[in-house]
Scaffold this motif. Structure first.
Motif, mmCIF file in Angstrom:
data_model
loop_
_atom_site.group_PDB
_atom_site.id
_atom_site.type_symbol
_atom_site.label_atom_id
_atom_site.label_comp_id
_atom_site.label_asym_id
_atom_site.label_seq_id
_atom_site.Cartn_x
_atom_site.Cartn_y
_atom_site.Cartn_z
ATOM 1 N N ASN A 1 -6.783 9.761 11.070
ATOM 2 C CA ASN A 1 -5.563 8.949 11.208
ATOM 3 C C ASN A 1 -4.836 9.283 12.516
ATOM 4 O OD1 ASN A 1 -6.103 7.725 8.761
ATOM 5 N ND2 ASN A 1 -4.858 9.169 7.615
ATOM 6 N N ASN A 2 -5.589 9.256 13.617
ATOM 7 C CA ASN A 2 -5.106 9.512 14.985
ATOM 8 C C ASN A 2 -4.641 10.940 15.218
ATOM 9 O OD1 ASN A 2 -5.646 6.903 15.899
ATOM 10 N ND2 ASN A 2 -3.714 6.158 15.066
ATOM 11 N N HIS B 1 -8.307 14.465 -0.536
ATOM 12 C CA HIS B 1 -7.807 13.087 -0.597
ATOM 13 C C HIS B 1 -8.502 12.311 -1.713
ATOM 14 C CE1 HIS B 1 -6.321 9.195 0.781
ATOM 15 N NE2 HIS B 1 -7.571 8.757 0.696
ATOM 16 N N VAL C 1 0.855 -1.171 0.000
ATOM 17 C CA VAL C 1 0.000 0.000 0.000
ATOM 18 C C VAL C 1 0.898 1.230 0.000
ATOM 19 C CG1 VAL C 1 -1.783 1.241 1.260
ATOM 20 C CG2 VAL C 1 -1.792 -1.248 1.237
ATOM 21 N N THR C 2 0.703 2.074 -0.993
ATOM 22 C CA THR C 2 1.594 3.224 -1.130
ATOM 23 C C THR C 2 1.143 4.412 -0.289
ATOM 24 O OG1 THR C 2 0.357 3.945 -3.061
ATOM 25 C CG2 THR C 2 2.309 2.564 -3.438
ATOM 26 N N THR C 3 -0.144 4.482 0.012
ATOM 27 C CA THR C 3 -0.636 5.604 0.816
ATOM 28 C C THR C 3 -1.287 5.076 2.083
ATOM 29 O OG1 THR C 3 -2.771 5.584 -0.305
ATOM 30 C CG2 THR C 3 -1.055 7.035 -1.221
ATOM 31 N N GLN C 4 -1.337 5.924 3.062
ATOM 32 C CA GLN C 4 -1.960 5.567 4.326
ATOM 33 C C GLN C 4 -3.482 5.628 4.156
ATOM 34 O OE1 GLN C 4 -0.898 8.193 7.478
ATOM 35 N NE2 GLN C 4 -1.568 6.793 9.072
ATOM 36 N N PRO C 5 -4.231 4.679 4.725
ATOM 37 C CA PRO C 5 -5.683 4.726 4.578
ATOM 38 C C PRO C 5 -6.262 5.956 5.280
ATOM 39 C CG PRO C 5 -5.060 3.024 6.137
ATOM 40 C CD PRO C 5 -3.799 3.537 5.521
ATOM 41 N N HIS D 1 -9.123 5.039 -3.763
ATOM 42 C CA HIS D 1 -9.098 4.835 -2.321
ATOM 43 C C HIS D 1 -10.468 5.081 -1.693
ATOM 44 C CE1 HIS D 1 -4.780 5.096 -3.037
ATOM 45 N NE2 HIS D 1 -4.695 4.302 -1.993
#
Length: 138
Positions: free
Chosen positions: A79-80, A95, A61-65, A102
């Motif tokens: 994302n926290n 995004h 996975v290239t990007t963070q979900p 995504h």
């Protein structure tokens, strides 16, 4: 003393005509069904030859979900990272325009009322369409 009186009664006769009529009807039904099922044309289909399976490693996975968390006190975290509702919507729009493939996940607190979660999920779907999903933690 009398034992039996003998009567000259003829033996009972079985009428075969109704039975033969029913049997001929059943036979005709099965002949018609068999003939209609037998006349189907076969489809000439050629299947491709089996390809040997090549084991490919899963692509990283290239990007963070994009995970949006809803706190029990009404706060939001992306994302926290704590954020407010309006900046969250703007970040979500940017995004989704950058990454067409995504999905945005909404992870609500279990203490939140269902109505509040569904209302916010509806607001997110207005921005992201069908690429917004409700997530649960296990």
């Amino acid at each position: 003393m009398r034992f039996r009186e003998s009567r000259d009664t003829p033996p009972p006769q079985v009428d075969l005509v109704p039975m033969l009529t029913v049997m001929m009807g059943v036979l005709a039904f099965f002949v018609v069904v068999t003939m209609t099922l037998g006349n189907e044309e076969m489809i000439d289909m050629k299947l491709p030859a089996a390809q040997p399976e090549e084991e490919q490693p899963p692509q990283p996975v290239t990007t963070q979900p994009f995970i949006v968390e809803m706190d029990a006190n009404g706060g939001f975290r992306l994302n926290n990272t704590p954020t407010d509702k309006e900046s969250l919507k703007a970040q979500m729009e940017s995004h989704l325009t950058r990454n067409d493939d995504h999905v945005v996940y909404l992870l609500p607190d279990r203490e939140l009322p269902y109505e509040q979660v569904m209302q916010f999920l509806g607001e997110m779907r207005e921005i992201g369409g069908d690429r917004v999903s409700l997530a649960i933690e296990e």
